[in-house]
Scaffold this motif. Structure first.
Motif, PDB file in Angstrom:
ATOM      1  N   SER A   1       0.895  -1.012   0.027  1.00 38.49           N
ATOM      2  CA  SER A   1       0.298  -0.200  -0.359  1.00 38.49           C
ATOM      3  C   SER A   1       0.877   1.221  -0.297  1.00 38.49           C
ATOM      4  N   HIS A   2       2.106   1.758   0.766  1.00 36.50           N
ATOM      5  CA  HIS A   2       2.663   1.939   0.586  1.00 36.50           C
ATOM      6  C   HIS A   2       3.281   2.547  -0.837  1.00 36.50           C
ATOM      7  N   GLU A   3       3.506   1.732  -0.919  1.00 31.81           N
ATOM      8  CA  GLU A   3       4.808   1.409  -2.407  1.00 31.81           C
ATOM      9  C   GLU A   3       3.834   1.782  -3.242  1.00 31.81           C
ATOM     10  N   ILE A   4       2.024   1.794  -3.211  1.00 30.22           N
ATOM     11  CA  ILE A   4       0.905   1.752  -4.267  1.00 30.22           C
ATOM     12  C   ILE A   4       0.510   3.541  -3.836  1.00 30.22           C
ATOM     13  N   ARG A   5       0.752   3.780  -3.443  1.00 34.40           N
ATOM     14  CA  ARG A   5       0.133   5.451  -2.805  1.00 34.40           C
ATOM     15  C   ARG A   5       1.312   6.384  -3.575  1.00 34.40           C
ATOM     16  N   THR A   6       2.152   6.411  -2.950  1.00 34.76           N
ATOM     17  CA  THR A   6       3.224   7.445  -3.776  1.00 34.76           C
ATOM     18  C   THR A   6       3.340   7.520  -4.532  1.00 34.76           C
ATOM     19  N   PRO A   7       3.136   6.905  -6.026  1.00 38.43           N
ATOM     20  CA  PRO A   7       3.005   6.740  -7.280  1.00 38.43           C
ATOM     21  C   PRO A   7       1.435   7.643  -7.184  1.00 38.43           C
ATOM     22  N   MET A   8       0.844   7.494  -6.875  1.00 38.06           N
ATOM     23  CA  MET A   8      -0.492   7.728  -7.168  1.00 38.06           C
ATOM     24  C   MET A   8      -0.974   9.308  -6.051  1.00 38.06           C
ATOM     25  N   ASN A   9      -0.470   9.385  -5.265  1.00 37.61           N
ATOM     26  CA  ASN A   9      -0.767  10.830  -4.580  1.00 37.61           C
ATOM     27  C   ASN A   9       0.067  11.732  -6.437  1.00 37.61           C
ATOM     28  N   ALA A  10       1.144  11.236  -6.818  1.00 39.93           N
ATOM     29  CA  ALA A  10       1.966  11.753  -7.904  1.00 39.93           C
ATOM     30  C   ALA A  10       1.374  12.533  -9.443  1.00 39.93           C
TER      31      ALA A  10
END
Length: 317
Positions: A109-118
């Protein structure tokens, strides 16, 4: 000696014949009584021995039965001990697997959340460009889809933290009115699109300044209001705040939500707060959702010191 009969009779007391007959008769009767008593005693002894034999046989049978029962009990205890060890081992494996799953979900979730915020940030920046109607529409779809996906990711992350006991609740001062304004602002556009009035009613004795985890409280309120909007096509959604219990330096605030949505059957209410569960599978297709929002909200309420989330509903109400 009586010579006439040629018989020798013992008569030391020189008793008369009549007396002697009487004496002999008494003696004979005593002998008969003694013999009868002896026979009765012998019969009694035989009966007692028979009874004793029966008792001994019964005792031997009981001893054998008790021995068999002890052997069976020992075997059952042995099997029970084996099952308990197997169950404990299986539970350890299940707990380890659950912990591994939760840690994996948390990391992913941490790994996916970063690009999603971008993606969301870049979409917001793109709105400032000179766009035509079609480009604006595409960007709006990208932004709304990215936000929806980010919401799912956040739900999974929170749920995995709750499962492994890593979700911490803060206690910091915050202004209640500011929090409520932030929550209602999120749903203004949604309310106007569906012709729904969102009403917030705060009791006069609720303090304006509170201490708690405002972020998690906001998350619970958003989840519950969003759920109400999801199943309400028109009418109103009312959020009421009131004081449950108040001491000198402590206050417990209660929240109630009411809406004019489709309602649910009473027998389906137990499914509401189960993770990854929809009350009706058709609702997940029509209204969307992962089935995590209410489960997370219930856990957050308990972590913040609340008792539970209660539901009252009828179909169509």
């Amino acid at each position: 000696m009586d010579k006439r009969r040629g018989e020798l009779k013992y008569n030391p007391q020189n008793l008369s014949k009549k007396e002697l007959v009487k004496e002999n008769t008494l003696l004979y009767e005593e002998v008969l009584v003694a013999r009868r008593a002896s026979e009765i005693t012998s019969q009694h002894v035989v009966k007692q021995f028979s009874k004793m034999n029966v008792l001994l046989q019964n005792l031997e049978e009981k001893v054998l039965i008790e021995k068999e029962l002890k052997e069976k009990l020992a075997e059952q205890l042995h099997q029970s001990d084996i099952r308990e060890k197997e169950l404990a081992k299986a539970q350890q494996i299940a707990e380890a697997a659950s912990k591994t799953k939760s840690e994996f979900l948390s990391n992913m979730s941490h790994e996916i959340r970063t690009p999603m915020n971008a993606i969301i940030s870049m979409a917001e920046l793109a709105f400032e460009l000179d766009l035509n109607a079609k480009q604006h529409k595409y960007l709006r779809i990208i932004r709304s889809s990215a936000r929806a996906l980010l919401g799912i990711i956040n739900d999974i992350l929170d749920f995995s933290k709750i499962e492994v006991g890593k979700l911490k609740i803060e206690a910091v001062p915050f202004t209640l009115r500011d929090l409520l304004d932030e929550v209602t602002d999120i749903f203004k556009e949604h309310a106007s699109q569906k012709d729904i009035e969102l009403v917030v009613d705060v009791a006069s004795n609720v303090p304006p300044q509170l201490v708690g985890d405002s972020m998690r409280l906001r998350q619970v309120l958003i989840n519950l209001i969003n759920n109400a909007f999801k199943f309400t096509e028109k009418g109103e959604i009312i959020l009421k705040l009131f004081v449950i219990n108040q001491k000198k330096c402590e206050v417990q605030v209660g929240f109630t939500f009411s809406d004019t949505g489709i309602g649910i059957l009473p027998e389906k209410m137990a499914e509401l707060f189960k993770a990854f569960t929809q009350v009706d599978s058709s609702t997940s297709r029509e209204y969307g959702g992962t089935g995590l929002g209410l489960a997370i909200s219930l856990n957050l309420v308990k972590l913040m010191g609340g008792d539970t989330i209660q539901v009252e509903s009828q179909p169509g109400q």
